[in-house]
Every structure is written in C-alpha cells, then in structure tokens.
Scaffold this motif. Structure first.
Motif, short mmCIF file in Angstrom:
data_model
loop_
_atom_site.label_atom_id
_atom_site.label_comp_id
_atom_site.label_asym_id
_atom_site.label_seq_id
_atom_site.Cartn_x
_atom_site.Cartn_y
_atom_site.Cartn_z
N UNK A 170 0.84 -1.19 0.00
CA UNK A 170 0.00 0.00 0.00
C UNK A 170 0.88 1.25 0.00
N UNK A 171 0.61 2.13 -0.95
CA UNK A 171 1.36 3.38 -1.06
C UNK A 171 1.95 3.54 -2.44
N UNK A 172 1.99 4.77 -2.92
CA UNK A 172 2.51 5.04 -4.26
C UNK A 172 3.95 4.60 -4.42
N UNK A 173 4.73 4.65 -3.34
CA UNK A 173 6.14 4.26 -3.41
C UNK A 173 6.32 2.76 -3.59
N UNK A 174 5.28 1.98 -3.30
CA UNK A 174 5.38 0.53 -3.37
C UNK A 174 4.52 -0.09 -4.46
N UNK A 175 3.65 0.70 -5.06
CA UNK A 175 2.66 0.16 -6.00
C UNK A 175 3.20 0.06 -7.42
N UNK A 176 2.79 -1.00 -8.12
CA UNK A 176 3.07 -1.16 -9.54
C UNK A 176 1.77 -1.51 -10.25
N UNK A 177 1.68 -1.14 -11.50
CA UNK A 177 0.44 -1.39 -12.25
C UNK A 177 0.22 -2.87 -12.52
N UNK A 178 1.33 -3.60 -12.72
CA UNK A 178 1.22 -5.04 -13.03
C UNK A 178 2.35 -5.76 -12.31
N UNK A 179 1.98 -6.64 -11.39
CA UNK A 179 2.99 -7.34 -10.60
C UNK A 179 3.90 -8.22 -11.47
N UNK A 180 3.40 -8.67 -12.59
CA UNK A 180 4.20 -9.56 -13.44
C UNK A 180 5.38 -8.84 -14.08
N UNK A 181 5.35 -7.50 -14.10
CA UNK A 181 6.49 -6.77 -14.67
C UNK A 181 7.74 -6.91 -13.82
N UNK A 182 7.60 -7.43 -12.60
CA UNK A 182 8.75 -7.63 -11.71
C UNK A 182 9.34 -9.02 -11.83
N UNK A 231 10.49 0.53 -11.36
CA UNK A 231 11.81 0.32 -10.75
C UNK A 231 11.89 0.85 -9.32
N UNK A 232 11.33 2.02 -9.11
CA UNK A 232 11.37 2.61 -7.78
C UNK A 232 10.60 1.79 -6.76
N UNK A 233 9.43 1.29 -7.16
CA UNK A 233 8.61 0.47 -6.26
C UNK A 233 9.31 -0.84 -5.93
N UNK A 234 9.96 -1.45 -6.93
CA UNK A 234 10.66 -2.71 -6.68
C UNK A 234 11.82 -2.50 -5.71
N UNK A 235 12.57 -1.43 -5.89
CA UNK A 235 13.67 -1.15 -4.97
C UNK A 235 13.16 -0.87 -3.57
N UNK A 236 12.01 -0.17 -3.48
CA UNK A 236 11.45 0.15 -2.17
C UNK A 236 10.99 -1.10 -1.42
N UNK A 286 11.23 -10.46 -14.05
CA UNK A 286 12.59 -10.61 -14.56
C UNK A 286 13.22 -9.24 -14.77
N UNK A 287 14.53 -9.23 -14.81
CA UNK A 287 15.25 -8.00 -15.10
C UNK A 287 15.32 -7.80 -16.62
N UNK A 288 15.38 -6.53 -17.07
CA UNK A 288 15.28 -5.32 -16.26
C UNK A 288 13.83 -4.96 -15.94
N UNK A 289 13.61 -4.50 -14.72
CA UNK A 289 12.28 -4.03 -14.34
C UNK A 289 11.97 -2.75 -15.10
N UNK A 290 10.76 -2.59 -15.66
CA UNK A 290 10.42 -1.35 -16.38
C UNK A 290 10.67 -0.13 -15.50
N UNK A 291 11.05 0.96 -16.14
CA UNK A 291 11.42 2.16 -15.39
C UNK A 291 10.29 2.64 -14.49
N UNK A 292 9.06 2.50 -14.94
CA UNK A 292 7.92 2.96 -14.13
C UNK A 292 7.78 2.17 -12.83
#
Length: 554
Positions: free
Chosen positions: A458-470, A480-485, A472-478
């Motif tokens: 929960x939170x914009x810093x942790x949210x991604x539009x589609x969990x499947x984008x995580x 990337x911040x949530x994955x690192x967080x 494999x690498x590279x994570x899409x730029x949109x």
C-alpha cells in the motif's frame, strides 16, 4: 594415492577452518538488497519456467546454481549463500597452485614459486582476510569472480612452468567460470594485461639489457606457439563452460533443431550483444552515459575499505612487494600479483556504478600473494631470532604478527559476525539489520495456500500497475522505484510463495484485507485504522534509516 606432505596437510587444515568460518551463522544476516534481487528473480524464473541472461542482473553463475538449489526446496538464506561460502571456503587450496615444485620441478619453477612457508601464509590470508571472509558469506558474484580469477592464474602458472596440460585445461575452465560471474570480469582481464606488461618491463627498470628481455619474451612466445593445439583446446573448454551458463533455461526443445540453434545464439552472440549494449555502450556512449562519477572518490572509497578492514594484508602486501623488488629476487609471479592488485585499485572503481565495499575484494584477492611473502618473512624472522637469541628482532616480529592478528580478529568479530551498523566498513548501505527475521517468519506463517492475495503493498512508493512486470530484469522504469522500495522484503515474500498485489493509497483498500499488508511509515496510521487483529512490525531496509511497516494477521 600419495600421502600429503606437511605443507599440504597444513593447507587442508586451514581450508577446513575457512569452510567452518564461512558456514557458521551463514543465515544470521538478512539478505542485502543485491542478494534479494538475485534470490527473487531466481525464484520467479522457476515460477515462470524461463531464465535468460540479463546484464543488468549480473552474471548467470549465481542464478543457474541457485535455480538448482531452489528447485530442491533449499531456499533459506543460508542455503542460498552456500555456493559462495563453499567457493570462498575452498579458496585456500589455491595456495598450493603457487607452491614451488620439488623432485622433477624445473629450476625456473623452484626460483619463481612460493616457498612452503609462503604457501601456508597465502592459505591463511585467503581463509581469514576479513573482506574475503565477509563476502564469502554474501550472495554476490564478486567473491566467485575473484576466486576463479586467482585459481586461473595459479593453473596458468603451473601449466607454463611445468608443461602440465591438465593444469592448462583446469585454468581454462576457471576462466570460463569467471566469465559467468560478473561484468567485472572485463576489469580483471584489463588488470591481467597491465600486470603482464609491467612484469615484463620489470627487467628494464632493474637495468637488464633490452636484448635479454626481448630474448626472454621470444622464448615465451615460442613456447606458446609450440602449445597452440593445447591452447586451442583450452579455449574450447573455457567457451563450453561459459556457454553452459549463458544458454537460456526453459526455452529449449531437444526435438526441435531450431530451438537448439536459438538457445545457442542467445547464449553466445546474443549474450555478448546484450552485455555490450548494457555494460559498455549503455554506460559510456552519450547521451545514455550513466556511469558519471569522479574516479578519485571511488578509488579513495575502495582504499578506505581496504585500510579499515584489511590493513595487515595491505601492509604485508606492500612490504612483500618491495622486499622482492629490492632483495635481488623479484619473482615474476609475486610481481604479477602485486601489479594486478595495483591496477585493480584503479580499474574496478572506474568500472563500478556504485562506490561500495565489495569492490575491495577484487583488489585484495591478488594482493594476498605479495602479502604472503611479507607474512612468511615476518614468521621466518621470528623463528631465526629465537634460534640466534636476537631479542630485539624477535620482539619486533612478534609485535607485528600480533598486531596483524588482533586487527584481523577485531574486524572479523565486529563486522563479519556482529550485527551490521552504519559505521561498519564491509556491509553496504543496503544491508538491513536482524529485525527482518521476525516479520519474515510471521509472513511465512500467515501466507495461505489459497488463490487469493496474500501480501498487499500500500502506497505510491510501493505500488506497480502489473505485478508480473517484476518477474525478470530489467524491471520497467515505471516500476523500478517500487521494486527497490520493497527490497529486501520482496525476497522473503516470494520465498513464502505469496501472491502479491498493490494499491496507490490506503483509501483504495476494501473492507477485507489479505493476511499481510506492507506500507511506508507515511501511511502507517491510515492503514492501521483499516485493520483489526493485525500485529505490526517496523523494519529498517538498510543502514540509511529507510523503513517499511508490515502488518501481519494474528
């Protein structure tokens, strides 16, 4: 099978200590962010059934080995780190590769190799040097690369001085493995080239006739030419070993020749193209240059880690090198290792994207060779002083040996086995503390075997539009911040087999919540108001004060 002599027995004993030191409490520290990335993407590759080399995720070695372990259900932190710990624990055996020969050894071998005392000293340094010990307990490719590179040089030395083809092929296999561990392998190759040139030029600096140097180089070239068939076979061994790691997993159909050809292309030409595009052109070609850092601060950072965590090794290496240089011996093997370490102090900080302590491993590994010369000289001085009743000389030697032991012991106790702190030299800033253990265990207990969501971010810093984008690498730029967080918690969530989802804000939460809810401190109260019967954990994601709040259903 011949019995081991006393030096070999001593090195084996040191190796046993090294293995014990690396496996004791191996899972005590939670995963570093970089370890979590490797673990997470490896688990996801097993879930989706496909793995393919991606340069931004590091070399394929750890992923391929980890896939084997994880497929067997060995997913604990200790099990994941076990391959690196094994490599680091066995590394002291490499000291025997540099030992001068006996019996049928050539005069050149006896003159250039390490003595018995130096061989044991090298094993001790490889076993107990704090940075090598620390990163021998971390799921990163740095220690395997440094180990394989040192082993490759050891086998190459044996192959050259003893005309041993088996050593040549073993060294080639080590080179092949080194090529799979990390993009830093290019810096290793650069260090080797510089070290060879400086070692050859050593004779000119000492005043040796140019014609003599040329003749020696010509003789070496002639010997290489006579062994061109063996060298070609060695090259084939290195390529096959590397290819076995770079070939994609999960996309090969043995009954379809086109599938096999596509896999071979992806593991050879495709892998090289991707590496160059990401690690070379992507970082050094305007306007996409991303490795924009000043060299001197990065060199200073690496030097600071070396001095703080391995001062005795550095001091012994400097003394051992200059002792060789001005004692009239100047063994090429020792010079090569010293120049390799010196070049590494410049090349590795130049090629790295971040100023982090693991870079010191690549400098320290070759530095242990001249350091072994220095350590053996100290030991011999102490032994000779006892025999000749030279009290002052004995006192100095024992004082230096004791100081080296005390410093090493203090660093090992305070940084290798103790909880990480912000002022430590060896843990990176993204190394969390031991408080991760409680929420990780709670998450594993709370995750169910149902089809619903188990963990909600929960939170914009942790949210991604589609969990499947995580996946494999590279994570899409949109994303990337949530994955690192989410790191390193994402590893523990994935290891628990949890289904995940995310929301931009607490207001989007429904009436019922999944067993685990993860948010940031900014949303702590708003999320807590929407939950009932949940236990709250606050965890630091690293040594920088960045936190996550985890709610687990009681």
């Amino acid at each position: 099978m011949s019995r081991l002599d006393r030096v070999e027995r001593a090195v084996v004993a040191v190796t046993a200590v090294a293995l014990l030191a690396r496996f004791v409490g191996l899972g005590a520290r939670p995963f570093h962010w970089d370890e979590a990335r490797v673990g997470y993407w490896t688990l996801r590759s097993l879930e989706i059934g496909v793995y393919e080399y991606r340069p931004v995720a590091g070399g394929p070695f750890l992923y391929v080995v980890s896939r084997r372990l994880f497929a067997l259900g060995l997913t604990s932190d200790a099990a994941a780190r076990a391959p690196v710990a094994t490599i680091g624990g066995l590394l002291p055996l490499a000291a025997l590769l540099f030992r001068r020969g006996r019996d049928r050894a050539t005069e050149r071998d006896r003159a250039t190799g390490l003595s018995d005392t130096e061989t044991v000293a090298l094993a001790l340094l490889l076993a107990l040097a704090p940075p090598l010990l620390y990163y021998g307990r971390v799921l990163r490719g740095d220690l395997p690369l440094a180990a394989f590179a040192l082993v490759a040089v050891g086998f190459a030395w044996r192959a050259h001085h003893r005309a041993d083809r088996r050593a040549l092929y073993a060294g080639a296999a080590a080179v092949g493995l080194a090529l799979t561990t990390s993009g830093f392998v290019l810096a290793v190759l650069g260090c080797w080239l510089l070290a060879v040139l400086l070692t050859v030029d050593e004779g000119r600096i000492r005043g040796e006739e140019t014609t003599a140097i040329r003749e020696r180089v010509r003789q070496v070239a002639a010997r290489v030419g006579r062994r061109r068939v063996a060298l070609l076979r060695g090259t084939a061994v290195a390529v096959v070993v590397a290819l076995s790691f770079y070939v994609p997993r999960g996309r090969t159909d043995l009954s379809a020749p086109a599938s096999l050809l596509a896999a071979l292309e992806a593991g050879t030409v495709g892998a090289v193209q991707r590496f160059l595009a990401v690690r070379v052109l992507g970082r050094h070609a305007p306007p996409t240059y991303t490795n924009d850092h000043a060299l001197l601060p990065y060199v200073a950072g690496t030097a600071e880690v070396l001095l703080a965590a391995a001062l005795p090794v550095v001091g012994l290496a400097i003394w051992g090198f200059f002792r060789e240089r001005y004692a009239g011996r100047s063994r090429p093997l020792v010079n090569f290792a010293a120049y390799w370490a010196g070049a590494g102090l410049l090349l590795f900080p130049l090629t790295t994207e971040v100023n982090q302590p693991w870079v010191a491993v690549h400098v320290l590994a070759p530095a242990t060779v001249p350091a072994a010369v220095g350590l053996a000289a100290l030991w011999n001085a102490a032994a000779e002083s006892i025999a000749t009743d030279e009290a002052a000389r004995l006192a100095v030697a024992l004082l230096l040996l004791s100081a080296a032991g005390v410093h090493t012991g203090a660093v090992v106790a305070g940084e290798v086995y103790d909880a990480p702190e912000a002022g430590d030299a060896l843990p990176g800033y993204a190394q969390p503390g031991t408080e991760f253990r409680a929420p990780a265990a709670a998450i594993e207990r709370a995750v169910t075997a149902g089809d619903g969501v188990d963990v909600l971010y929960v939170g914009a810093d942790l949210a991604v539009a589609d969990e499947s984008t995580l996946d494999r690498a590279p994570v899409p730029e949109a994303a990337r911040g949530a994955f690192s967080a989410r790191l390193p918690l994402a590893w523990y969530v994935e290891r628990a087999g949890a289904e995940t989802a995310s929301l931009d804000a607490p207001s989007a939460m429904g009436e019922s919540a999944p067993p685990v809810v993860v948010t940031t401190p900014a949303h702590r109260r708003a999320v807590a108001d929407r939950l009932s019967g949940y236990e709250r954990y606050e965890i630091e994601q690293g040594l920088t004060g960045q936190r996550l709040v985890v709610f687990v259903e009681s």
